[in-house]
Design a protein around this motif. Structure first.
Motif, PDB file in Angstrom:
ATOM      1  N   LYS A 126     -81.738  19.803  16.485  1.00  0.00           N
ATOM      2  CA  LYS A 126     -81.515  20.103  15.195  1.00  0.00           C
ATOM      3  C   LYS A 126     -82.656  19.330  14.208  1.00  0.00           C
ATOM      4  O   LYS A 126     -83.315  18.493  14.638  1.00  0.00           O
ATOM      5  N   PRO A 127     -82.604  19.800  13.029  1.00  0.00           N
ATOM      6  CA  PRO A 127     -83.790  19.548  11.935  1.00  0.00           C
ATOM      7  C   PRO A 127     -83.431  17.891  11.777  1.00  0.00           C
ATOM      8  O   PRO A 127     -82.119  17.508  11.536  1.00  0.00           O
ATOM      9  N   PRO A 128     -84.323  16.866  11.644  1.00  0.00           N
ATOM     10  CA  PRO A 128     -83.972  15.367  11.617  1.00  0.00           C
ATOM     11  C   PRO A 128     -83.499  15.471  10.155  1.00  0.00           C
ATOM     12  O   PRO A 128     -83.764  15.946   9.385  1.00  0.00           O
ATOM     13  N   ARG A 129     -82.406  14.286  10.110  1.00  0.00           N
ATOM     14  CA  ARG A 129     -82.098  13.862   8.934  1.00  0.00           C
ATOM     15  C   ARG A 129     -82.685  12.502   8.482  1.00  0.00           C
ATOM     16  O   ARG A 129     -82.871  11.705   9.333  1.00  0.00           O
ATOM     17  N   VAL A 130     -83.080  12.195   7.245  1.00  0.00           N
ATOM     18  CA  VAL A 130     -83.881  11.079   6.873  1.00  0.00           C
ATOM     19  C   VAL A 130     -83.025  10.410   5.790  1.00  0.00           C
ATOM     20  O   VAL A 130     -82.488  10.887   4.747  1.00  0.00           O
ATOM     21  N   LEU A 131     -82.937   9.043   5.911  1.00  0.00           N
ATOM     22  CA  LEU A 131     -82.292   8.227   4.789  1.00  0.00           C
ATOM     23  C   LEU A 131     -83.386   7.325   4.188  1.00  0.00           C
ATOM     24  O   LEU A 131     -84.092   6.357   4.947  1.00  0.00           O
ATOM     25  N   GLU A 132     -83.407   7.497   3.014  1.00  0.00           N
ATOM     26  CA  GLU A 132     -84.467   6.497   2.091  1.00  0.00           C
ATOM     27  C   GLU A 132     -83.334   5.512   1.548  1.00  0.00           C
ATOM     28  O   GLU A 132     -82.702   6.017   0.493  1.00  0.00           O
ATOM     29  N   ALA A 133     -83.593   4.201   1.905  1.00  0.00           N
ATOM     30  CA  ALA A 133     -82.312   3.331   1.430  1.00  0.00           C
ATOM     31  C   ALA A 133     -82.587   2.703   0.238  1.00  0.00           C
ATOM     32  O   ALA A 133     -81.662   2.471  -0.425  1.00  0.00           O
ATOM     33  N   LEU A 134     -83.857   2.930  -0.484  1.00  0.00           N
ATOM     34  CA  LEU A 134     -84.241   2.329  -1.701  1.00  0.00           C
ATOM     35  C   LEU A 134     -84.976   3.268  -2.363  1.00  0.00           C
ATOM     36  O   LEU A 134     -86.261   2.982  -2.419  1.00  0.00           O
ATOM     37  N   SER A 135     -84.615   4.183  -3.224  1.00  0.00           N
ATOM     38  CA  SER A 135     -85.514   5.404  -3.277  1.00  0.00           C
ATOM     39  C   SER A 135     -86.280   5.319  -4.780  1.00  0.00           C
ATOM     40  O   SER A 135     -87.178   5.881  -5.023  1.00  0.00           O
ATOM     41  N   ALA A 136     -85.471   4.409  -5.686  1.00  0.00           N
ATOM     42  CA  ALA A 136     -86.321   4.178  -7.217  1.00  0.00           C
ATOM     43  C   ALA A 136     -86.568   5.745  -7.808  1.00  0.00           C
ATOM     44  O   ALA A 136     -85.613   6.179  -8.034  1.00  0.00           O
ATOM     45  N   SER A 137     -87.778   5.953  -7.912  1.00  0.00           N
ATOM     46  CA  SER A 137     -87.981   7.247  -8.569  1.00  0.00           C
ATOM     47  C   SER A 137     -87.813   8.486  -7.566  1.00  0.00           C
ATOM     48  O   SER A 137     -87.539   9.507  -8.564  1.00  0.00           O
ATOM     49  N   GLY A 138     -87.715   8.352  -6.418  1.00  0.00           N
ATOM     50  CA  GLY A 138     -87.363   9.532  -5.324  1.00  0.00           C
ATOM     51  C   GLY A 138     -88.620   9.938  -5.178  1.00  0.00           C
ATOM     52  O   GLY A 138     -88.448  10.882  -4.426  1.00  0.00           O
ATOM     53  N   LEU A 139     -89.875   9.397  -5.323  1.00  0.00           N
ATOM     54  CA  LEU A 139     -91.147  10.020  -5.172  1.00  0.00           C
ATOM     55  C   LEU A 139     -91.304  10.181  -3.485  1.00  0.00           C
ATOM     56  O   LEU A 139     -91.556  11.292  -3.131  1.00  0.00           O
ATOM     57  N   SER A 163     -82.394   4.122 -11.697  1.00  0.00           N
ATOM     58  CA  SER A 163     -83.013   4.806 -10.827  1.00  0.00           C
ATOM     59  C   SER A 163     -82.462   6.294 -10.228  1.00  0.00           C
ATOM     60  O   SER A 163     -83.227   7.211 -10.077  1.00  0.00           O
ATOM     61  N   VAL A 164     -81.268   6.279 -10.151  1.00  0.00           N
ATOM     62  CA  VAL A 164     -80.505   7.330  -9.656  1.00  0.00           C
ATOM     63  C   VAL A 164     -80.707   8.529 -10.377  1.00  0.00           C
ATOM     64  O   VAL A 164     -80.769   9.666 -10.250  1.00  0.00           O
ATOM     65  N   GLU A 165     -80.461   8.077 -11.733  1.00  0.00           N
ATOM     66  CA  GLU A 165     -80.702   9.162 -12.871  1.00  0.00           C
ATOM     67  C   GLU A 165     -82.116   9.653 -12.774  1.00  0.00           C
ATOM     68  O   GLU A 165     -82.437  10.860 -12.849  1.00  0.00           O
ATOM     69  N   ALA A 166     -83.266   8.957 -12.669  1.00  0.00           N
ATOM     70  CA  ALA A 166     -84.440   9.237 -12.492  1.00  0.00           C
ATOM     71  C   ALA A 166     -84.813  10.053 -11.359  1.00  0.00           C
ATOM     72  O   ALA A 166     -85.324  11.115 -11.373  1.00  0.00           O
ATOM     73  N   CYS A 167     -84.233   9.782 -10.266  1.00  0.00           N
ATOM     74  CA  CYS A 167     -84.271  10.301  -8.972  1.00  0.00           C
ATOM     75  C   CYS A 167     -83.967  11.879  -8.924  1.00  0.00           C
ATOM     76  O   CYS A 167     -84.352  12.817  -8.593  1.00  0.00           O
ATOM     77  N   ARG A 168     -82.505  11.866  -9.509  1.00  0.00           N
ATOM     78  CA  ARG A 168     -81.933  13.331  -9.847  1.00  0.00           C
ATOM     79  C   ARG A 168     -82.721  14.255 -10.905  1.00  0.00           C
ATOM     80  O   ARG A 168     -82.829  15.575 -10.778  1.00  0.00           O
ATOM     81  N   ARG A 169     -83.295  13.626 -11.759  1.00  0.00           N
ATOM     82  CA  ARG A 169     -84.068  14.334 -12.588  1.00  0.00           C
ATOM     83  C   ARG A 169     -85.458  14.720 -11.997  1.00  0.00           C
ATOM     84  O   ARG A 169     -85.865  15.844 -12.058  1.00  0.00           O
ATOM     85  N   ASN A 170     -86.053  13.848 -11.128  1.00  0.00           N
ATOM     86  CA  ASN A 170     -87.184  14.486 -10.528  1.00  0.00           C
ATOM     87  C   ASN A 170     -86.741  15.500  -9.400  1.00  0.00           C
ATOM     88  O   ASN A 170     -87.487  16.206  -9.015  1.00  0.00           O
ATOM     89  N   ILE A 171     -85.718  15.325  -8.788  1.00  0.00           N
ATOM     90  CA  ILE A 171     -85.318  16.310  -7.854  1.00  0.00           C
ATOM     91  C   ILE A 171     -85.393  17.879  -8.401  1.00  0.00           C
ATOM     92  O   ILE A 171     -85.827  18.729  -7.926  1.00  0.00           O
ATOM     93  N   LYS A 172     -84.627  17.953  -9.768  1.00  0.00           N
ATOM     94  CA  LYS A 172     -84.674  19.100 -10.342  1.00  0.00           C
ATOM     95  C   LYS A 172     -85.948  19.843 -10.911  1.00  0.00           C
ATOM     96  O   LYS A 172     -86.277  20.757 -10.789  1.00  0.00           O
ATOM     97  N   ALA A 178     -86.716  20.992  -3.022  1.00  0.00           N
ATOM     98  CA  ALA A 178     -86.407  19.770  -3.222  1.00  0.00           C
ATOM     99  C   ALA A 178     -84.688  19.736  -3.701  1.00  0.00           C
ATOM    100  O   ALA A 178     -84.228  18.722  -2.983  1.00  0.00           O
ATOM    101  N   SER A 179     -84.088  20.529  -4.450  1.00  0.00           N
ATOM    102  CA  SER A 179     -82.923  20.590  -4.830  1.00  0.00           C
ATOM    103  C   SER A 179     -81.955  20.777  -3.312  1.00  0.00           C
ATOM    104  O   SER A 179     -80.950  20.378  -3.317  1.00  0.00           O
TER     105      SER A 179
END
Length: 578
Positions: A126-139, A163-172, A178-179
């Motif tokens: 299966k494709p690996p699942r990755v957890l980024e525990a402290l994402s900040a901007s999500g870069l 940070s979560v708002e910024a991360c979701r904004r950057n995902i879009k 990315a989405s």
């Protein structure tokens, strides 16, 4: 996951935004929007960290494929043997029992590093699942999703709403790929990891400061054979400025030697191993790096109650002489083998007398530290070849390839290192060139290499009395001024050398990279290349050393203009009303 109310609140606050308030930052194939008011943490210098992580992640995925294919081949071979036995009418019940591998135990051939990732044994990988525990901007999460094609999902966590708002904004902002692959959650990373045991193939910890509070939950959330990538930026603590603080966070006491940055790596590894052991798990380091202002370790996590017993064999205390550069390691445990049984016993000690045998001074004791290899050279070679083959995809190619090249030439089984300049400083003598010193060690029958941690550092399996004999022979040919008899250098030079050093140039005195003049230690690409302010901190003139005068002045000028605008509007209103 965060509560439904919290998610709704974040979604409501994500109104259409003015691009003029943001700076678009491109790194690799990802782009992020950074607010000019430093609301979410971002550090340009961490491009080295992110590039190295992507390189290791690609190698991890290829290694998992190799392990999976090897296991499938083994199972097919076992199945065909069963068919042959059954066709010959031979009872094979006893044979099956002897070949069975107990669940959670290393393979019967003793190669415990080849254990496949849990949950990937049946059928297709299966494709690996990755957890980024402290994402900040999500870069980081966005770069993983966009640049490592085989990744299945990246879960980005943060406990800060901005940070979560910024991360979701950057995902879009980064489009459909990315989405589809990245999700951002407002949640305490420790709680999330603890409530999702063995669910992620890769866990990335890159906190602002110490990772110690996240390690216990992180080692629980990794699937068996999974990869933990962990950064620590509290280098002052790890390198001995506050030994008691280091002990409270990591369970080890640091020493302030020239090797302190490598000791920091080994302290972090020992700490991760300690947390893993509580859950019958253990770690296998594949790469450990000290770069810029932080340490970064990459370890695989396995489950095995029997292999966990080897932990005391991998840890040692360090005795450092306060008068000279002599240091000695004291292993915590040892084993005694009798027939097929193995007994685990306390290590023999002490390895040193009360006073240093070289200079007569006392010892400081530090540790325990990880004294096993901190790199897997097979992994290092794979990572380096991958980086060179895809150099156009690594923004920090020059720096990470230089570090990996130096690591590939390190002696893997020699903990810590010596500084040639420090040895000469103790004796108050002129320094031999590194080539001459390395030749003398090689001609004496020992191995020697450089270290990626320090350009002047030298790793060698030669004991300290041999090192000092070489220096005594050097001083005989290059005399020094007479010193006070109570000085450490005087005590060392007062003894006649047992070994007669041969300073003739040895063939292996230069590493392959040095012989080819490959760059191994590169300067910082720009000024003020280092740690940055925590997100949300007000920037003032005292931050010049961190950010640079130009950046601070620009921010302060913008703040002044923003403060003046409301006053100008109020003045205009008053003028109109009058």
């Amino acid at each position: 996951m965060g509560s439904v109310e919290e998610h709704e609140q974040i979604n409501k606050t994500q109104q259409p935004f003015d691009l003029n308030d943001y700076t678009i930052i491109k790194e690799g194939e990802a782009e992020i929007l950074m607010h000019k008011k430093n609301q979410v943490f971002y550090n340009k210098a961490q491009v080295n960290n992110r590039d190295m992580s992507i390189a290791v992640l690609r190698t991890f995925i290829s290694k998992c494929k190799e392990e999976h294919e090897a296991l499938m081949a083994k199972r097919m071979n076992k199945a065909s043997k069963k068919e042959n036995h059954s066709s010959n009418g031979i009872s094979n019940g006893e044979h099956e029992a002897s070949e069975e591998i107990p669940e959670g135990e290393p393979c019967s051939n003793g190669d415990e590093h080849e254990k496949p990732v849990e949950g990937k044994v049946q059928g297709q990988l299966k494709p690996p699942r990755v957890l980024e525990a402290l994402s900040a901007s999500g870069l980081r999460a966005l770069r993983y999703a966009r640049e490592v094609e085989e990744i299945g999902q990246v879960v980005a966590l943060d406990n800060d709403k901005a940070s979560v708002e910024a991360c979701r904004r950057n995902i879009k902002f980064n489009g459909a790929v990315a989405s589809a692959k990245v999700e951002s959650n407002l949640v305490d990373a420790r709680v999330y990891m603890m409530t999702h045991p063995k669910e992620f193939d890769v866990v990335d910890l890159d906190p602002y400061g110490s990772p110690s509070v996240f390690l216990d939950s992180a080692v629980q959330s990794i699937a068996d054979g999974g990869l933990l990538m962990c950064t620590a930026t509290d280098m002052a603590v790890l390198c001995g400025s506050n030994g008691e603080v280091c002990y409270s966070k990591y369970g080890s006491y640091p020493l302030r030697g020239k090797y302190c940055h490598e000791m920091a790596l080994r302290i972090v590894l020992a700490c991760i191993e300690s947390h893993a052991n509580r859950y019958k798990r253990y770690i296998v380091p594949v790469l450990s790096v000290q770069m810029d202002f932080y340490v970064r370790v990459f370890v695989r996590v396995y489950t095995s109650a029997s292999a966990m017993k080897n932990t005391p064999l991998k840890l040692s205390y360090v005795y450092q002489c306060v008068g000279c550069d002599s240091f000695h390691l004291q292993p915590i445990g040892r084993t005694v083998s009798k027939n097929t049984s193995v007994r685990y016993l306390p290590g023999f000690g002490p390895v040193v007398p009360q006073e240093c045998s070289d200079c007569g001074k006392k010892y400081n004791m530090g540790g325990p530290i990880w004294s096993d290899p901190i790199h897997d050279q097979d992994w290092v070679a794979s990572i380096l070849s991958n980086v060179k083959a895809m150099k156009h995809r690594y923004p920090a190619f020059g720096r990470i390839s230089a570090v990996l090249t130096t690591i590939s030439e390190e002696l893997p089984d020699v903990p810590l290192f010596l500084s040639l300049h420090n040895l000469c400083g103790t004796l108050k003598c002129t320094s031999p060139s590194a080539v001459i010193f390395r030749s003398a060690v090689i001609n004496a029958g020992y191995r020697i290499s450089g270290t990626h941690v320090n350009p002047l550092g030298l790793k060698s399996d030669a004991p300290m009395d041999v090192i000092w004999d070489i220096m005594r022979c050097w001083v005989k040919n290059h005399p020094v001024k007479e010193q006070s008899s109570d000085q450490s250098g005087s005590v060392i030079l007062a003894k006649e050398p047992v070994l007669q050093a041969n300073f003739a140039r040895a063939v292996a005195s230069l590493s392959k990279a040095q012989a080819k003049k490959v760059a191994r230690f590169l300067p910082n690409p720009e000024r003020h290349w280092g740690p940055k302010l925590r997100a949300g901190r007000t920037i003032t003139s005292k931050h010049v050393s961190l950010l640079g005068a130009d950046a601070v002045n620009e921010i302060l000028n913008n703040n002044e203009q923003e403060a003046e605008e409301p006053q100008m509007k109020r003045q205009k209103t008053e003028d109109l009303s009058s």
